[in-house]
Structures are given as structure tokens and as C-alpha cells.
Enzyme design. Structure first.
Site, PDB file in Angstrom:
ATOM      1  N   ASP A 126      43.270  40.335  39.991  1.00  0.00           N
ATOM      2  CA  ASP A 126      42.052  39.727  39.886  1.00  0.00           C
ATOM      3  C   ASP A 126      41.082  40.713  39.843  1.00  0.00           C
ATOM      4  OD1 ASP A 126      43.727  37.529  40.456  1.00  0.00           O
ATOM      5  OD2 ASP A 126      42.660  37.022  42.416  1.00  0.00           O
ATOM      6  N   HIS A 156      50.220  43.769  39.927  1.00  0.00           N
ATOM      7  CA  HIS A 156      51.594  43.274  39.206  1.00  0.00           C
ATOM      8  C   HIS A 156      51.509  43.779  37.892  1.00  0.00           C
ATOM      9  CE1 HIS A 156      51.718  39.719  42.216  1.00  0.00           C
ATOM     10  NE2 HIS A 156      50.473  40.111  42.277  1.00  0.00           N
ATOM     11  N   SER A 204      39.262  47.905  44.832  1.00  0.00           N
ATOM     12  CA  SER A 204      38.772  49.325  44.341  1.00  0.00           C
ATOM     13  C   SER A 204      38.889  49.087  42.844  1.00  0.00           C
ATOM     14  CB  SER A 204      39.858  50.435  44.552  1.00  0.00           C
ATOM     15  OG  SER A 204      39.162  51.618  44.116  1.00  0.00           O
TER      16      SER A 204
END
Length: 291
Positions: free
Chosen positions: A100, A156, A258
Site C-alpha cells: 500500500d 509482497h 517508509s
């Protein structure tokens, strides 16, 4: 009218100055070490107060979290999501987003030069710490993905791939928000980071993911390694691995928010709608493979 515009611009610059001073002109590494300790305290009062303050200043939404109660603030930072909370684009011609994020600078790699913000170029060779490792991405494409503190912090596999090498580069812990990116040259090359070199199972294309740490969050866990990468890490800086991942499979996580920079070779193109400022979720189309 001109006076109002000037006053608004001056006020904005003052706000940016304050933000920059508060998040960068401080003992960054010491604060990062302290937060690493503090966030893991398993005390109900500390946990509830910390998460409460966090909610006060961010858009923290825990409705998708797999757990409803957390042992500590760190446990909340690194939360997993409920099954089915993210949809991974199954199109084999699509490279999905690993996380995200909000899209930052993106587009073509000019030789080996990329941008962190308008007018602030940096060399991918310096970022990777290895000129040979950059060659597959010469004149390729890149996307900078910024995770805010309230976002889901795990990342991922963007495609079926095998991670072949991890390179760890120790560094500073500058804030990586847009204000700092406009003021600190080569910021991503200064901060602690890891370079994950992978090969796609489809076509053998190489890709690279570069997770970059920041103030309060200089720590990352990769499933393909049995060590925690952090500011005090003193182990080997280059680790050859053989870690296969299916598209959408979890690769690791940050201890907080981050940045991840994704590199792809020449022939890859940004997916429709991917531009600076775009909000994207893990699994959504980020790039398209060569036809």
C-alpha cells in the site's frame, strides 16, 4: 490578490520549515533506536496511550487488521490483514504493487539516473551500491512508493519470482516525506536500505525492490533472511539467496512506514493511472511487462 497569494506561499514555506526541523534537525539515529525499544513495550497503558496518540495525528484504520487487540505499538505497526483484504491482479502481464503506498517520483530511468523529486536526481549505482547490479535497469522504469505511518507496512512479491540476492547498505535515517525529498539531495542514497534482486519466472526478467528506511523506522524484516536488518546490524552486506515467491506472497515488513523503490528493465511500462500522487494498494497494477 497577489498579496494573499504571497502570504499563503510564505505560510506554507514556514510550515515546511517547521516540519523539516522537527523531523530532521534532531538526533535521528538516537531517536530511531529509542522508538525501536519503546514501541515494543508490552504494557497496556503504554500500548493504549501510544496507539491513541497515533490515531490522533494520522488516519490509522484498523478495521482490516487480522487481530483486534495488539501486544504493543510495534505489534500494531507490523499488523497482518484479514484474508481477502487485498486483491492481487492475476494478469501475468501485470507487475503488482508490493505494498500500500502513495506513488512518488516515477517514470523512465535516464541511463542510470532517477529522480527523488523535481530537480533532485540521484544515481541508481549509488543507491544499489553496485554498478553491475544496476545494468539490467539501464534506461528501464522505476516507481517510488511511499508508505505513510498509518498504512499497512508489509510488502509482497509483485510477480512470481525468485529473490537471488540481498544487499544491505547501512546509512542515516532522514525522514523520507515530500518536504525532505525536496531539500536533501540524494536522500535515498544516504539512508539505510536493502536491495532485493529478483528474477521473474515469466520471461526471466530481472526486477529490483529497494526498501529504504527512515527516521524511527530503520529496521526491516525479510523472510528470505534469518536476521533483522537495522541500524546496529554488523553482519554481511551481500547475501546470496534462493527464495521463490508467488505473486502476492509476503516478502517482509518495515517496523513502521517508509519507502520502496521498484526497478524494472527497458520494455516495462507504468500501468494506467500510475503517476505522482496516486494512492495504490498492494496487488494493484503497477507496471506492465513487455508484450
Amino acid at each position: 490578490m497577489k498579496t494573499l497569494i504571497k502570504q499563503s506561499r510564505d505560510a506554507l514555506f514556514q510550515q515546511e520549515d517547521i516540519n523539516f526541523l522537527l523531523t530532521n534537525r534532531v538526533p535521528r539515529i538516537a531517536l530511531t533506536r529509542f522508538m525501536g525499544w519503546f514501541s515494543k513495550i508490552r504494557n497496556p497503558l503504554v500500548r493504549e496511550a501510544s496507539i491513541g496518540v497515533w490515531r490522533l495525528f494520522t488516519e490509522l484504520d484498523l478495521r482490516e487488521a487480522k487481530k483486534t487487540r495488539f501486544h504493543s505499538m510495534h505489534d500494531c505497526f507490523t499488523r497482518e490483514l484479514k484474508d481477502g483484504a487485498r486483491t492481487v491482479d492475476a494478469d501475468p502481464a501485470v507487475l503488482g504493487s508490493p505494498c500500500d503506498a502513495i506513488v512518488g517520483a516515477c517514470g523512465p530511468v535516464a541511463g542510470v539516473e532517477v529522480f527523488q523529486a523535481k530537480g533532485f536526481p540521484y544515481s541508481a549505482v549509488e543507491l544499489f551500491g553496485d554498478a553491475q547490479a544496476v545494468e539490467p535497469f539501464r534506461d528501464g522504469s522505476f516507481v517510488t512508493l511511499r508508505l505513510t505511518s498509518s498504512m499497512y507496512h508489509r510488502f509482497h512479491a509483485p510477480h512470481d519470482c525468485t529473490v537471488e540476492r540481498v544487499r544491505y547498505l547501512s546509512g542515516d535515517t532522514w525522514n523520507v516525506n515530500p518536504i525532505a525529498l525536496k531539500r536533501v539531495e540524494r536522500l535515498f542514497c544516504r539512508n539505510e536500505r536493502a536491495v532485493l534482486e529478483a528474477r521473474l519466472h515469466a520471461g526471466g526478467h530481472r526486477i529490483a525492490l529497494v526498501p529504504v528506511a527512515a527516521i524511527l523506522v530503520a529496521s526491516m524484516r525479510l523472510h528470505c533472511l534469518d536476521v533483522l536488518l537495522h541500524v546496529g546490524y554488523q553482519g554481511p552486506t551481500r547475501m546470496d539467496v534462493d527464495a521463490p515467491y508467488a505473486k502476492g506472497q509476503e516478502m517482509g515488513w518495515f517496523e513502521h512506514g517508509s519507502t520502496i523503490i521498484v526497478f524494472a528493465p527497458k520494455g516495462f511500462a507504468l500501468a494506467e493511472g500510475i503517476e505522482s500522487g496516486t494512492r495504490i494498494r498492494m496487488g494493484q497494477a503497477l507496471m506492465r511487462l513487455p508484450s
